[in-house]
Design an enzyme around this catalytic site. Structure first.
Site, PDB file in Angstrom:
ATOM      1  CB  SER A 550      -1.180   0.230   1.334  1.00  8.86           C
ATOM      2  OG  SER A 550      -2.098   0.868   0.899  1.00  8.86           O
ATOM      3  CG  ASP A 635      -7.253  -2.212  -3.569  1.00  7.60           C
ATOM      4  OD1 ASP A 635      -8.066  -1.209  -2.345  1.00  7.60           O
ATOM      5  OD2 ASP A 635      -5.555  -2.343  -3.345  1.00  7.60           O
ATOM      6  CG  HIS A 671      -5.954  -2.559   0.315  1.00  9.71           C
ATOM      7  ND1 HIS A 671      -5.521  -1.399  -0.828  1.00  9.71           N
ATOM      8  CD2 HIS A 671      -5.068  -1.876   0.838  1.00  9.71           C
ATOM      9  CE1 HIS A 671      -4.405  -1.074   0.086  1.00  9.71           C
ATOM     10  NE2 HIS A 671      -4.495  -1.231   1.211  1.00  9.71           N
TER      11      HIS A 671
END
Length: 701
Positions: A550, A635, A671
């Protein structure tokens, strides 16, 4: 392009359809800007072709991947339950059953002294809900959130996400009949607070496009969702809003927050339809956490205290700073990270010199007590403590070589008793060693590093090392236990965490020194840590690997651009690498709320800064390390096209023909990757097989 790995002749190439941009006199071109529609058949064909290419390239290590996966699964106890926690007349706990992916949630009625007196009630079965959503589909994504019991313990609110987009459906279980009520609230966040009467809930609804938590709604059970009342709408696109219950259970508190500003509102829990009352207005930079207990408001605030202090304020006007009274004053070198309120004591979660600590304050005497915790290198988390009347505080402590241990800490004496230590079959703590190091950054700042390794494989100039980093949002990367990681350590890897600026390990100033106009410190710190470990003969550039996800994936991209020669391989998980184009598009989920972290690119200074380090725009033409990049089609935080486009550019700029540059996109998740306690390990096993295979590390015996 094709979905067949056997017929893929080389890395997939997405067509170049350049789109040009200009801002503040700077021009740039994005050849793959067209890759944005997750339902476009051409995009999906490309992603499947990338997956096929990855499968083909990783095929020589498929047996290794299966071995690593089997090791990880073997470290899981098939049947296990959490320590029960008392809440009202029940003991609540969760349980995993043999072979199942998701927990079941249960309770037992208790007697007057907390003893179990009733039969076990199964309230909610995550496995049943997953099958209800996906049938027998093995890869179907499932996440369970909220799990808030009504004040009378008769209705359980729960939320399910079956896509991975973090848009949940809110539902309600009647615990008396076991039936799920007809009420369904789609498009909600997993944020629920019950009104005192137990017949209505406050919940948060994200914007359907940007996914910013923007509205708080009131739903009465049995009422059509179309009739839900709007309680509060946050119109500032840089703020988000959430609902919380005060510790006194007298108020529903609404927090409007961004990185360094906040505002708080309150609604009497017994009057859910009353208009919200603003408690503390937003203004200049001011972060705070507010609660209500024993007839007063308590506020953890950074007003006149960069590392926070705890004050008490009047019920009539908690914003009147002249009336604030210090309860826990600011202390040099100590960051107040959080607090929990009990009838007899106040629990304080603090951080000193990068280490988490726990302190107890006696309401009656005002005396404080430091609670000793195991291990100089550790991670500390508060457990569920729903009862203010409790005599003990529950926390979870772990170290890189000590499994998560749930402790009950006596509020009166500080003595600890172990409620549960996670069992890890085949694991022996004494086989591992931990230490704390530090590297000198580019500007002279000392950067802490946590290191763990097997005692039979001390790090050396020829041993493989995996360096992990994050460095964003003030999130501290504390050295916690990972049962998966031992598949690396047992093969001779060392594992290190670089506690770089942008996190908050060394206080608020550590975060401030790694965000907005100081963001590049984060990248330079990580590079300094890698170079330091190599100078100390704890690895070498041909055996050093890096990993981040991330915002840590942004870190990987920036480090790759600046110092590719330091790393043999990099794993970038759901990486935020298209930072310039994303931050310039306010319609992309979460973008506007990120201005306070990265800077608003509509300002020339921040635009130039982002353009200078944005990974996608700055890939050098050079021999690059091996790369494994992961992505999730659904995501909601890092859009799938960011890693997809980045991989195309990496291959185009790489001058080393033998380097693997691979993209693995999960087409059924978001995610967090694949869901489930076993299936979730499959992605980790693939990553570890990639690292072990590259390093040539021997199979464990």
């Amino acid at each position: 392009m094709t979905s067949s790995g056997d017929s893929v002749p080389g890395p997939p190439r997405a067509p170049r359809r350049p789109r040009s941009y200009e801002k503040f006199g700077r021009r740039w071109t994005d050849p793959w800007a067209w890759i944005r529609d997750r339902e476009d058949p051409e995009v999906l064909r490309h992603l499947r072709a990338e997956n096929a290419w990855t499968e083909r390239c990783l095929a020589p290590w498929s047996d290794l991947r299966d071995t690593v996966l089997a090791e990880m699964k073997a470290r899981i106890v098939p049947d296990t339950a959490s320590p029960p926690v008392r809440h009202g007349p029940f003991l609540y706990f969760s349980r995993y059953r043999r072979g199942e992916e998701y927990p079941v949630f249960c309770r037992r009625r208790t007697g007057s002294k907390g003893r179990r007196t009733g039969r076990e009630e199964l309230l909610l079965d995550g496995n049943h809900l997953a099958r209800e959503a996906h049938g027998d589909a093995a890869d179907g994504y499932f996440s369970l959130g909220a799990l808030e019991i009504s004040p009378n313990h008769e209705i359980l609110a729960f939320a399910t996400d079956t896509v991975g987009r973090r848009l949940y459906e809110l539902r309600f279980l009647d615990t008396r009949s076991g039936e799920v009520l007809a009420d369904r609230i789609p498009g909600a966040a997993p944020n629920v607070v019950w009104a005192a009467a137990g017949d209505a809930v406050f919940y948060t609804r994200p914007d359907p496009e940007t996914l910013r938590w923007s509205r708080v709604m009131l739903h009465r059970l049995g009422q059509p969702v179309e009739q839900d009342a709007l309680v509060y709408e946050e119109e500032d696109e840089t703020f988000w809003v959430a609902a919380h219950e005060s510790r006194s259970r007298e108020f529903v508190l609404l927090y409007c927050e961004q990185t360094d500003r906040a505002e708080a509102w309150a609604i009497p829990s017994r009057e859910p339809e009353a208009p919200p009352r603003r408690l503390i207005p937003r203004g200049g930079p001011h972060e705070f956490e507010l609660d209500h207990f024993r007839g007063r408001f308590l506020i953890r605030t950074n007003r006149s205290a960069p590392d926070f202090r705890l004050i008490t304020a009047t019920e009539a006007d908690p914003a009147e700073e002249a009336a604030w009274e210090d309860l826990v004053p600011a202390r040099d070198g100590v960051q107040l990270e959080g607090f929990e309120l009990f009838e007899t004591h106040l629990a304080l979660f603090e951080r000193r010199e990068g280490r988490q600590e726990l302190r107890l304050l006696d309401w009656g005497s005002g005396a404080t007590r430091q609670v000793p915790l195991p291990g100089p290198v550790r991670a500390l988390d508060e457990e569920n403590n729903p009862e203010p009347e409790a005599a003990e505080l529950r926390v979870v402590v772990s170290t890189p070589k000590t499994p998560a241990t749930t402790l009950a800490v006596s509020l009166a004496t500080g003595r600890r008793r172990t409620l549960k230590r996670e069992k890890v079959p085949g694991f022996r703590s004494r086989d591992y060693r931990t230490r704390r190091l530090s590297a000198r950054a580019k500007d002279g700042t000392r950067i802490p590093i946590s290191l763990v390794h097997h005692r039979d494989h001390p790090p050396s100039s020829t041993s493989p090392l995996l360096l992990y980093g994050y460095g964003a949002y003030g999130i501290s990367m504390d050295p916690a236990f990972s049962r998966a990681r031992f598949s690396l350590l047992d093969r001779g890897f060392s594992f290190a965490i670089a506690h770089i600026r942008g996190g908050q390990e060394l206080g608020r100033a550590w975060y401030e020194a790694g965000r907005q106009d100081k963001k590049t410190n984060t990248f330079h710190d990580f590079i300094a840590c890698a170079a330091h470990l190599q100078r100390r003969k704890l690895s070498n550039p041909e055996r050093t690997y890096a990993m981040g996800g991330s915002a840590g994936g942004l870190l990987m991209g920036a480090v790759l651009n600046e110092a590719p020669e330091l790393f043999a391989g990099i794993v970038a998980m759901v990486p935020f690498v298209d930072v310039l184009n994303t931050m310039l598009d306010p319609d992309i989920p979460l973008t506007t709320a990120e201005y306070d972290e990265w800077g608003d690119p509509n300002r020339k200074d921040f635009f130039e800064l982002l353009a200078s380090y944005a990974p996608y725009e700055n890939v050098p033409e050079a021999p690059l390390p091996h790369l494994l990049v992961t992505s999730g089609l659904h995501d909601s935080q890092v859009q799938f096209w960011e890693p997809t486009k980045w991989v195309q550019r990496l291959r185009e700029r790489n001058t080393h023909p033998q380097r693997l540059i691979l993209l693995r996109t999960n087409l059924d998740a978001g995610h967090g990757g694949r869901s489930g306690r076993y299936r979730g390990l499959e992605e980790i096993a693939e990553i570890y097989a990639f690292l072990i295979g590259l390093s040539g590390a021997a199979e464990s015996g």
